[in-house]
Design an enzyme around this catalytic site. Structure first.
Site, short mmCIF file in Angstrom:
data_model
loop_
_atom_site.label_atom_id
_atom_site.label_comp_id
_atom_site.label_asym_id
_atom_site.label_seq_id
_atom_site.Cartn_x
_atom_site.Cartn_y
_atom_site.Cartn_z
N LYS A 40 0.79 -1.03 0.03
CA LYS A 40 -0.06 0.04 0.01
C LYS A 40 0.74 1.23 0.03
O LYS A 40 0.62 2.28 -0.85
CB LYS A 40 -0.84 -0.14 1.27
CG LYS A 40 -2.04 -1.15 1.07
CD LYS A 40 -2.79 -1.32 2.27
CE LYS A 40 -4.08 -2.39 2.13
NZ LYS A 40 -4.62 -2.97 3.36
N GLN A 94 -4.66 -1.07 9.48
CA GLN A 94 -4.63 -2.60 9.10
C GLN A 94 -5.16 -3.81 9.97
O GLN A 94 -4.91 -3.56 11.17
CB GLN A 94 -3.21 -2.93 8.64
CG GLN A 94 -2.96 -4.43 7.88
CD GLN A 94 -3.44 -4.42 6.53
OE1 GLN A 94 -3.73 -3.25 5.93
NE2 GLN A 94 -3.99 -5.46 6.15
N ASP A 147 -11.25 2.85 4.06
CA ASP A 147 -11.41 1.24 3.78
C ASP A 147 -13.06 1.02 3.81
O ASP A 147 -13.42 0.05 3.34
CB ASP A 147 -10.78 0.64 4.97
CG ASP A 147 -9.61 -0.31 5.02
OD1 ASP A 147 -9.46 -0.68 3.77
OD2 ASP A 147 -9.04 -0.34 5.86
N1 GUN Z 1 -6.97 -7.03 6.40
C1 GUN Z 1 -7.09 -7.62 5.33
N2 GUN Z 1 -7.72 -6.95 4.60
C2 GUN Z 1 -7.83 -5.86 4.85
C3 GUN Z 1 -8.29 -4.42 4.11
O1 GUN Z 1 -8.64 -4.43 2.90
N3 GUN Z 1 -8.26 -3.38 5.16
C4 GUN Z 1 -7.59 -3.17 6.18
N4 GUN Z 1 -7.43 -2.27 7.04
N5 GUN Z 1 -7.19 -4.49 6.93
C5 GUN Z 1 -7.30 -5.57 6.21
#
Ligand code: GUN
Length: 283
Positions: free
Chosen positions: A54, A98, A121
């Protein structure tokens, strides 16, 4: 192999190129550069990989990236305090915490603390509520990416029977609503569903998001179905989806590979959500 490939890697590259162009224009006019804050708590190896990707993609398109790495011992109070700071930081347009978080931290409480307008998100209950009611909202990145990919290949959705396997808040529930919003007939299956194959065999579109390696096999898929594999299972042999690519590829009309299918779109949609949040903060 009969199925054609839904090439998420290629489509995501196009999305990122368009975003980069827009950021270049913003910069040339001296405008506000979109900023994404990513919060990683602890040492989960998969989370570290995702966060690294990311951050890299964020920088490539020209965004400001703010990474906050916190120790596994971080308290809920400390994390909530950081989120409040980020909520009030004008350089930060998007906040991503995350998941999963260490057990001493209540994830729901954390997600609810993020300013909904910075919730790139789309996990805040307010954004989820907007999505379910069909109002404009920030949509979670993976479901948004799936819809983008289907549209990029002109896959028809209206009137089709879509079967979603998995009911997570991150993928299963939101993608079911996005498909419903586009007039698909939607069935949601999960771990307690009886005779899963009998249901998936009725599907024109299958979205597999269960986290079980190669669970969907060719005998569970109707001839000509479109199959979207959201699974990312790390096995010794490498990354494997929830779909058995070999046997399903022989019956489906379209299929997403793993890797290179849905995954790249997830990050591209995160960038899109951040760009959009940045535009709003400028107004
Ligand atoms: N953990 C697994 N997938 C995601 C996601 O799309 N966003 C976040 N914040 N954590 C995750």
């Amino acid at each position: 192999m009969k199925a054609q490939i839904l090439d998420g890697k290629k489509v995501a590259e196009e999305v990122r190129a368009a975003i980069k162009k827009e950021v270049d224009e913003i910069k040339s006019k001296g405008g506000h550069i979109p900023g994404l804050a990513v919060v990683l708590v602890g040492e989960n190896p998969a989370s570290k990989v995702y966060v690294g990707q990311k951050e890299k993609k964020c920088k490539e398109v020209g965004f400001n990236s703010f990474l906050h790495k916190l120790p596994v011992s971080t308290t809920e109070g400390e994390l909530l305090k950081l989120i409040e700071t980020l909520n009030n930081d004008k350089a930060v347009d998007g906040i991503l915490v995350q998941l999963p978080l260490p057990q001493q931290i209540d994830s729901d409480k954390v997600l609810k603390t993020i300013d909904p307008s910075k919730d790139v998100d789309g996990f805040h209950p307010m954004n989820m509520g907007y999505l379910v009611t069909g109002l404009p909202a920030v949509h979670p990145c993976t479901p948004k990416g799936i819809m983008y990919l289907l549209d990029a290949y002109g896959i028809e959705i209206e009137g089709k029977h879509a079967v979603v396997v998995g009911r997570s808040n991150i993928v299963g529930k939101p993608i079911a609503h996005l498909l419903l919003d586009r007039n698909a007939t939607v069935t949601i299956c999960h771990s307690r569903t009886k005779d899963l194959g009998a249901i998936t065999r009725q599907a024109d579109i299958i979205v597999a998001a269960v986290g079980r390696p190669r669970m969907i096999t060719g005998s569970m898929v109707k001839e000509g179905a479109v199959v979207v594999d959201v699974g990312i299972n790390r096995l010794e042999e490498g990354l494997v989806g929830d779909v058995d690519f070999k046997t399903v590829g022989d019956v489906a009309s379209w299929i997403t590979p793993v890797p290179g299918g849905v995954g790249p779109l997830t990050i591209a949609m995160l960038l899109k959500n951040t760009l959009e949040a940045g535009r709003k903060s400028e107004r």
